[in-house]
Motif scaffolding. Structure first.
Motif, PDB file in Angstrom:
ATOM      1  N   TRP A  26     -26.723   3.010  -5.600  1.00 50.59           N
ATOM      2  CA  TRP A  26     -25.660   3.610  -6.093  1.00 50.59           C
ATOM      3  C   TRP A  26     -25.498   3.014  -7.498  1.00 50.59           C
ATOM      4  CZ3 TRP A  26     -23.570   6.972  -3.081  1.00 50.59           C
ATOM      5  CH2 TRP A  26     -23.503   6.574  -1.620  1.00 50.59           C
ATOM      6  N   VAL A  27     -26.698   2.850  -8.287  1.00 52.09           N
ATOM      7  CA  VAL A  27     -26.676   2.330  -9.633  1.00 52.09           C
ATOM      8  C   VAL A  27     -27.546   3.169 -10.456  1.00 52.09           C
ATOM      9  CG1 VAL A  27     -27.919   0.326 -10.847  1.00 52.09           C
ATOM     10  CG2 VAL A  27     -26.227  -0.063  -8.818  1.00 52.09           C
ATOM     11  N   TRP A  28     -27.010   3.762 -11.906  1.00 49.90           N
ATOM     12  CA  TRP A  28     -27.970   4.031 -12.597  1.00 49.90           C
ATOM     13  C   TRP A  28     -27.976   3.078 -13.780  1.00 49.90           C
ATOM     14  CZ3 TRP A  28     -30.983   8.070 -13.280  1.00 49.90           C
ATOM     15  CH2 TRP A  28     -31.461   8.615 -14.545  1.00 49.90           C
ATOM     16  N   PRO A  29     -29.114   2.873 -14.586  1.00 53.91           N
ATOM     17  CA  PRO A  29     -30.141   3.411 -14.458  1.00 53.91           C
ATOM     18  C   PRO A  29     -31.203   3.287 -13.142  1.00 53.91           C
ATOM     19  CG  PRO A  29     -30.167   2.043 -16.356  1.00 53.91           C
ATOM     20  CD  PRO A  29     -29.054   1.868 -15.588  1.00 53.91           C
ATOM     21  N   ASN A  38     -21.298   1.276  -0.878  1.00 54.85           N
ATOM     22  CA  ASN A  38     -20.229   2.586  -1.199  1.00 54.85           C
ATOM     23  C   ASN A  38     -18.944   2.321  -1.246  1.00 54.85           C
ATOM     24  OD1 ASN A  38     -18.770   4.951  -0.132  1.00 54.85           O
ATOM     25  ND2 ASN A  38     -20.427   5.961  -1.032  1.00 54.85           N
ATOM     26  N   TYR A  39     -18.510   1.600  -0.114  1.00 55.61           N
ATOM     27  CA  TYR A  39     -17.189   1.311   0.188  1.00 55.61           C
ATOM     28  C   TYR A  39     -16.303   0.535  -0.878  1.00 55.61           C
ATOM     29  CZ  TYR A  39     -16.765   3.799   4.543  1.00 55.61           C
ATOM     30  OH  TYR A  39     -16.968   4.913   5.443  1.00 55.61           O
ATOM     31  N   ALA A  44     -23.956   7.474  -8.915  1.00 54.82           N
ATOM     32  CA  ALA A  44     -23.698   6.367  -9.662  1.00 54.82           C
ATOM     33  C   ALA A  44     -22.642   5.381  -9.089  1.00 54.82           C
ATOM     34  CB  ALA A  44     -23.350   6.376 -11.266  1.00 54.82           C
ATOM     35  N   TYR A  45     -22.591   4.233  -9.284  1.00 57.83           N
ATOM     36  CA  TYR A  45     -21.664   3.282  -8.695  1.00 57.83           C
ATOM     37  C   TYR A  45     -20.079   3.868  -9.035  1.00 57.83           C
ATOM     38  CZ  TYR A  45     -19.817  -1.045  -6.535  1.00 57.83           C
ATOM     39  OH  TYR A  45     -19.237  -1.727  -5.856  1.00 57.83           O
ATOM     40  N   GLU A  46     -19.659   4.090  -9.995  1.00 60.05           N
ATOM     41  CA  GLU A  46     -18.309   4.760 -10.107  1.00 60.05           C
ATOM     42  C   GLU A  46     -18.148   5.944  -9.595  1.00 60.05           C
ATOM     43  OE1 GLU A  46     -20.789   4.297 -12.610  1.00 60.05           O
ATOM     44  OE2 GLU A  46     -19.720   2.222 -12.969  1.00 60.05           O
ATOM     45  N   ALA A  47     -19.132   6.889  -9.315  1.00 61.20           N
ATOM     46  CA  ALA A  47     -18.922   8.140  -8.631  1.00 61.20           C
ATOM     47  C   ALA A  47     -19.031   8.115  -7.149  1.00 61.20           C
ATOM     48  CB  ALA A  47     -20.252   8.957  -9.043  1.00 61.20           C
ATOM     49  N   THR A  48     -18.868   6.904  -6.706  1.00 64.81           N
ATOM     50  CA  THR A  48     -18.611   6.882  -5.204  1.00 64.81           C
ATOM     51  C   THR A  48     -17.240   7.205  -5.047  1.00 64.81           C
ATOM     52  OG1 THR A  48     -17.997   4.399  -5.341  1.00 64.81           O
ATOM     53  CG2 THR A  48     -20.280   4.718  -4.510  1.00 64.81           C
TER      54      THR A  48
END
Ligand code: ASP
Length: 713
Positions: A213-216, A331-332, A667-671
């Motif tokens: 759940w991370v970018w990059p 994710n949660y 990406a994390y924010e997109a969870t």
């Protein structure tokens, strides 16, 4: 292929207002594809190439597999999907001696391919609106339990009737909008799926949970499978004489790559979103459900990791569970952070106030919809009060010994011919038993039982279970776990053989059998009756109120809505795009091999295979894998498409409908996507197909794969 009919229920809602769809988000059902004006958005092929109700299109190259999506990339049933989708099959096939999970797996010949047991591949064949039939006889006055039960029963009965015992076909009725729209989907189902190529874990899960759940991102999250059918083309379980499935359409791979701003699209099976839910739902997620589950899953992971430490056989046994718990827990946590950061609950409340004002402004509307929002509030207040019990019940239901006991009882109640059902039960029990480690299961069961004992008296549902005393919860759990371990050792569940011996018992014999796990399962089922009744009442109430809320929301917004994701085939489109997730942070949308070498530490989670590191140093690889603009092998890509779980493994297609990557994460924010999409933070992640083939060729020596894909290097 049968012709696709129009997706009437969604169109009905569009027709109600005859306004254009908002293009700012979307997991579009097939019927909407023609309305999106994709050419103006950047598509370079005829939209009928994507979906053609009268012929063959890309839709027929997409399958639902292993809880995610896969795509046919050759005429011989070759499927490209994610490493994390193939993960269960890989762990099941791995042993300390043949550690395919660690080292990867290449089947150089078809004979070497390994069956991926329990993997079923489904291709959407057709769909049809069945709303009128599902809702027939149901009115606003129908009592809630009856309403929920009647809808579920009709959905199942229609699916069963349409399947008509055909073994190639699986039917399912999906709820598009509660109480408003139901669609029957017909799938071609394939039961023989095999592993073809799996990269080493240091590629397929490079970065592990740290980077999940991370970018990059620098994970090569891909694997190749192959679908097989019987020689006559019918669906059949694994058999040596089965032959590769010939899909009606497969997707062509493009080695031309992408750059920022390029149009891209995804076809896949997104699992679940909740964008049409109210503030009450969101508040409960933020305040209770998400923290509860992520905390419990963290505990489960820690318990299994501790037990598996230094024992590869146990590590392999737990790997699948740990991976999926860790994926959900992170994710949660991302969702909790997103809910807080975006202040989503408060925003929803404000939006609902405006909606209420709109409703109140018109006496007719006020009479029809005036109490809808407050009624939903009431349902959630009641739900919140019993949620600890329902989650405790759900957690107990996940414990593995109980799972075995429930398999036995549903087998005993089966209407199939006895011999057949006994065989099935034995197979299921044997497969599940292989995954059980008694000390860990005792600890998990103890946690559930202590939790249930500590519920308020009126919610506790396992009387008679004696819980040891202790000064802390952890101490009581540990004491109970030790006691349960002894009880398990003395139980019929202590050995696989004695357990399989129960498979032929009748329902009555099983009911009378004196064993503490069977007794526990009896109590569990009894408690479940009351809990399920309450859940059905809630489902029925929400079904009625949410349906009318949808009507008034459409009138208010003057637009139609796209149904929440529900594991049915959807299209999403967007652009390759970086983003600025936080103060002073801006990300580019592509990563490269150099980034892997930079992250590589030689130990988990950044432990790239030696071959990859050496290859990078030697630069002894074809230029075909290098992106000229990046001057390096591209690894992952970022785009602003609307995806969720279930889109794992979906093809990332360019404007010409060619495969340029495989979607695997967000990406994390997109969870937070699952509640609300936004161009500013909704970013999904795919593996670049050039990296996929680079790994397959140089690490897997799987040149045959490139040949099969028609890629010439
Ligand atoms: N990696 C994700 C998953 O495991 C895919 C997603 O949710 O975007 O479900």
């Amino acid at each position: 292929m049968r012709r696709f009919s129009t997706l009437a229920p969604v169109l009905l809602i569009v027709a109600l207002l005859s306004v254009t769809l908002s293009a700012d988000e979307g997991m579009y059902p097939l019927s909407e594809i023609g309305t999106l004006n994709l050419k103006a958005k950047g598509l370079k092929i005829d939209v009928k190439e994507i979906y053609n109700p009268d012929g063959v299109s890309l839709v027929q190259a997409i399958c639902d597999v292993g809880g995610g999506t896969g795509e046919f990339v050759s005429p011989d049933g070759l499927i490209l999907t994610n490493h994390h989708i193939a993960f269960s099959a890989v762990t099941a096939a791995s042993t300390p001696e043949h550690d395919y999970l660690k080292n990867g797996f290449t089947a150089s010949t078809r004979e070497q391919e390994i069956p991926a047991a329990n993997y079923v591949c489904k291709i959407t064949e057709s769909y049809r609106d069945v709303t009128a039939e599902v809702m027939d006889g149901i009115s606003a006055e129908t009592p809630p339990v009856l309403r929920a039960t009647a809808i579920r029963d009709k959905m199942n009965a229609i699916a069963k009737r349409e399947e008509g015992g055909r073994k190639n076909i699986a039917c399912q009725v999906s709820e598009m909008f509660p109480g408003r729209s139901y669609v029957l989907f017909t799938y071609r189902s394939i039961q023989d799926v095999r592993l073809v190529y799996v990269p080493p874990i240091g590629v397929g899960n490079f970065g592990g949970e740290a980077d999940n759940w991370v970018w990059p991102r620098h994970t090569g999250d891909f694997s190749f499978l192959r679908a097989y059918v019987a020689p006559d083309g019918s669906t059949a379980p694994y058999a040596k004489e089965n032959v590769p499935f010939k899909p009606k359409r497969h997707i062509k791979v493009s080695m031309k790559g992408v750059k920022e701003g390029d149009f891209v699209m995804i076809l896949g099976y997104p699992g679940r979103t909740f964008r049409h839910k109210t503030s009450h739902f969101l508040a409960m997620q933020e305040g209770f459900t998400l923290p509860y589950i992520s905390k419990r899953f963290d505990w489960l992971i820690a318990t299994m990791e501790k037990a598996g430490m230094g024992n590869r056989t146990l590590e392999l046994m737990f790997a699948d569970d740990i991976k999926s718990y860790a994926n959900t827990a992170k994710n949660y946590k991302g969702k909790i952070q997103g809910l807080r950061r975006l202040d989503l609950v408060r925003k929803k409340v404000a939006e609902e106030k405006e909606l209420q004002a709109f409703i109140n402004a018109d006496p007719k509307r006020a009479a029809q919809y005036g109490t809808a929002l407050s009624e939903i509030g009431r349902v959630y207040d009641a739900y919140r009060a019993v949620a600890p019990q329902e989650l405790a019940y759900a957690m107990l239901g996940r414990t593995k010994y109980l799972g075995l006991a429930l398999t036995l009882s549903s087998g005993a109640e089966s209407k199939e011919p006895k011999a057949e059902s006994v065989e099935k039960v034995k197979r299921t029990l044997a497969a599940r038993y292989a995954d059980i480690h008694a000390p860990v299961e005792a600890a998990i069961l103890a946690k559930s039982l202590v939790e249930i004992a500590d519920l308020p008296a009126e919610q506790s549902f396992l009387p008679g279970m004696e819980i040891p005393r202790g000064s802390s919860v952890a101490e009581r759990e540990a004491a109970l776990a030790a006691k349960l371990e002894k009880m398990i050792a003395a139980s019929v569940f202590a050995s696989r053989e004695s357990l399989l011996g129960l498979a032929s018992l009748t329902r009555d014999e099983l009911e009378k059998h004196d064993d503490f796990i069977l007794a526990l399962s009896r109590q569990y089922r009894r408690a479940g009756e009351a809990i399920r009744e309450r859940q059905r009442a809630r489902e029925g109430e929400l079904n009625r109120i949410e349906a009318s809320l949808l009507d008034v929301k459409m009138a208010w917004r003057m637009k139609s809505f796209i149904p929440d994701a529900n594991s049915t085939l959807r299209l999403t489109f967007g652009y390759i795009r970086g983003y600025t997730p936080a103060d002073a942070t801006t990300y580019k949308p592509q990563t490269t091999l150099r980034g892997i070498i930079e992250k590589h530490l030689g130990e988990e989670p950044y432990n790239a295979p030696g071959g990859l590191v050496e290859l990078y140093a030697s630069k002894a690889y074809s230029k075909a894998f290098i992106d000229p603009a990046l001057g390096d092998v591209p690894v992952a890509m970022l785009y602003n498409m609307d995806t969720t779980g279930g889109n794992s493994g979906s093809p990332v297609l360019n404007a010409r409908g060619e495969l340029v990557g495989v979607n695997f994460d967000r990406a994390y924010e997109a969870t937070i996507n699952d509640y609300q999409w936004s161009e500013s933070y909704s970013r999904s992640i795919g593996a670049d197909v050039r990296y996929i083939l680079f790994v397959a060729k140089y690490l897997g020596h799987a040149d045959f794969l490139l040949d099969e894909l028609g890629v010439k290097i």
